[in-house]
Design an enzyme around this catalytic site. Structure first.
Site, PDB file in Angstrom:
ATOM      1  N   LYS A  89      48.463  34.110  41.457  1.00  0.00           N
ATOM      2  CA  LYS A  89      47.803  34.129  40.150  1.00  0.00           C
ATOM      3  C   LYS A  89      48.314  33.040  39.196  1.00  0.00           C
ATOM      4  O   LYS A  89      47.578  32.572  38.328  1.00  0.00           O
ATOM      5  CB  LYS A  89      47.986  35.492  39.490  1.00  0.00           C
ATOM      6  CG  LYS A  89      47.318  36.657  40.223  1.00  0.00           C
ATOM      7  CD  LYS A  89      45.812  36.588  40.145  1.00  0.00           C
ATOM      8  CE  LYS A  89      45.164  37.857  40.681  1.00  0.00           C
ATOM      9  NZ  LYS A  89      43.688  37.786  40.605  1.00  0.00           N
ATOM     10  N   GLU A 111      43.016  40.277  31.410  1.00  0.00           N
ATOM     11  CA  GLU A 111      42.953  41.604  32.006  1.00  0.00           C
ATOM     12  C   GLU A 111      43.874  41.599  33.215  1.00  0.00           C
ATOM     13  O   GLU A 111      44.191  40.547  33.757  1.00  0.00           O
ATOM     14  CB  GLU A 111      41.522  41.923  32.432  1.00  0.00           C
ATOM     15  CG  GLU A 111      41.132  41.421  33.818  1.00  0.00           C
ATOM     16  CD  GLU A 111      41.141  39.905  33.985  1.00  0.00           C
ATOM     17  OE1 GLU A 111      41.371  39.443  35.128  1.00  0.00           O
ATOM     18  OE2 GLU A 111      40.925  39.171  32.996  1.00  0.00           O
ATOM     19  N   SER A 378      49.232  36.836  49.576  1.00  0.00           N
ATOM     20  CA  SER A 378      48.925  36.439  48.206  1.00  0.00           C
ATOM     21  C   SER A 378      49.936  36.911  47.175  1.00  0.00           C
ATOM     22  O   SER A 378      49.984  36.382  46.066  1.00  0.00           O
ATOM     23  CB  SER A 378      47.533  36.950  47.818  1.00  0.00           C
ATOM     24  OG  SER A 378      47.449  38.355  47.992  1.00  0.00           O
TER      25      SER A 378
END
Length: 396
Positions: A89, A111, A378
């Site tokens: 991210k 969010e 991830s």
């Protein structure tokens, strides 16, 4: 094939902008700023330095030999879990926070579901001196309490959302309301390849580095391209980041793994592709989980980051084109994959990534012992330890 066309960011019939008129100017402004930044060598140099020195790129491609023995094929892990803040991210949040500064926006909002995007936004905002507010469903905040505290320690305000299912969908609802209210001073750091144009394309572009690195690493380590790429898919940012560099390579199979939850027959899952129901959610037209009246259904997954009723529009298009396959893994499979990777390789994967590992454990033998399979790991699983222990005690 997969790039957004001239019709305001559509991928075939998917994508577009379905937002209040008050946000059109902000989206136009963002589209212009992003196009200018892409053409600005100084911006690109700064982003590259931040990715190297702050984020920690490039990430290794690790041959997981003991996991390979269990799977029945050769498994390589793209180690996005080693990045600063613990997941892919951060690639997107540093890019968007740099854009926010470029646009003169002193405040960012985000969010978050599993909390990793929230932590990454908080870290990037701290790095670039921006005020930060993160919206998080109360249920997600409960099961990801560590990440809530990490965000606060990084200087962000965390606003827990009690509406609806108290998960990611509801957090996005509140973030969109905030953005409409404070659009002049605030940039919305949307966390996946979702939402109105230009977000799906822009977030993808900030994550393309994953696949670009993996392609180069495969050629260096394997001497060829991999046979299969596998990644979990919630909105789908980590998956499209891995897949994009290989879309033109017809010999490379790509598999996105959705959250099967308690099983597709139970109705308690977050697998959008099997139902192939088209609708609009949070500003984009895509595949969504909805009832016969067009109302968005509640979802379920052991993984907070995959617990979302809509699929990124580019993924929907890639599915329709037959370029990417979409499968699913259920909660039990994901928890088993989490435990096996931890015990076989000494790596705690995020529960999101565990869905991709679960697919390889289920299908690896059919691929064959010489098949070269790259799994996008991830994120790391520190955030999930308390929830895994709670679920284990419940199932004991």
């Amino acid at each position: 094939m997969s790039d957004a066309d001239a019709r305001a960011g559509y991928f075939g019939p998917y994508g577009g902008r379905f937002v209040p008129e008050t946000l059109i100017h902000a989206l136009d402004e963002l589209e212009r700023a992003y196009a200018e930044a892409c053409a600005d060598d100084a911006f690109q140099r700064e982003l590259s330095l931040v990715l190297r020195d702050f984020v920690g790129r490039p990430t290794p491609l690790f041959h997981a030999q003991r996991l390979s023995e269990a799977a029945g094929c050769q498994v390589w892990l793209k180690r996005e879990d080693l990045l600063h803040t613990g997941a892919h991210k951060i690639d997107n949040t540093v890019g968007q926070c740099l854009l926010a500064k470029r646009m003169g926006k002193p405040r960012v909002i985000a969010e978050t579901g599993a909390g990793q995007h929230g932590v990454a936004t908080a870290a990037a905002a701290a790095r670039f001196g921006l005020e930060c507010v993160v919206y998080m469903g109360a249920e997600d905040a409960r099961r990801q309490r560590l990440n809530v505290e990490r965000m606060r320690l990084l200087g962000a305000e965390v606003r827990e959302v009690d509406a609806g299912s108290r998960t990611l969908k509801d957090a996005i609802n509140e973030a969109m309301r905030d953005w409409v209210t404070h659009v002049r001073t605030t940039h919305y750091v949307l966390g996946s390849v979702l939402g109105p144009h230009p977000f799906p394309s822009m977030v993808r572009d900030f994550h393309r580095v994953i696949g670009a690195e993996a392609r180069e690493q495969c050629l260096a380590r394997m001497g060829r391209l991999p046979d299969v790429l596998v990644a979990c898919v919630g909105g789908g940012s980590n998956a499209i980041g891995l897949f994009h560099a290989f879309l033109g390579d017809a010999g490379v199979r790509m598999v996105g793994v959705e959250a099967g939850g308690a099983g597709l027959g139970s109705g308690r899952h977050a697998a959008r592709v099997p139902e192939h129901s088209v609708g609009v959610l949070h500003g984009t037209r895509t595949l969504v989980l909805q009832d016969l009246h067009g109302q968005i259904r509640e979802t379920h997954s052991v993984s907070a980051g995959l617990d979302y009723p809509a699929l990124g529009p580019e993924h929907a298009w890639l599915h329709d084109q037959g370029r990417v396959e979409y499968s699913h893994a259920d909660d039990t499979e994901a928890l088993a994959a989490f435990a096996l990777l931890a015990q076989r390789e000494g790596i705690l994967p995020a529960l999101e990534s565990s869905h991709a590992v679960a697919w390889v454990l289920r299908e690896g033998a059919a691929l064959g012992p010489d098949a070269q399979v790259v799994v996008n790991l991830s994120g790391r699983g520190d955030k999930d330890v308390a929830e895994v222990l709670r679920l284990r005690s419940e199932r004991a």
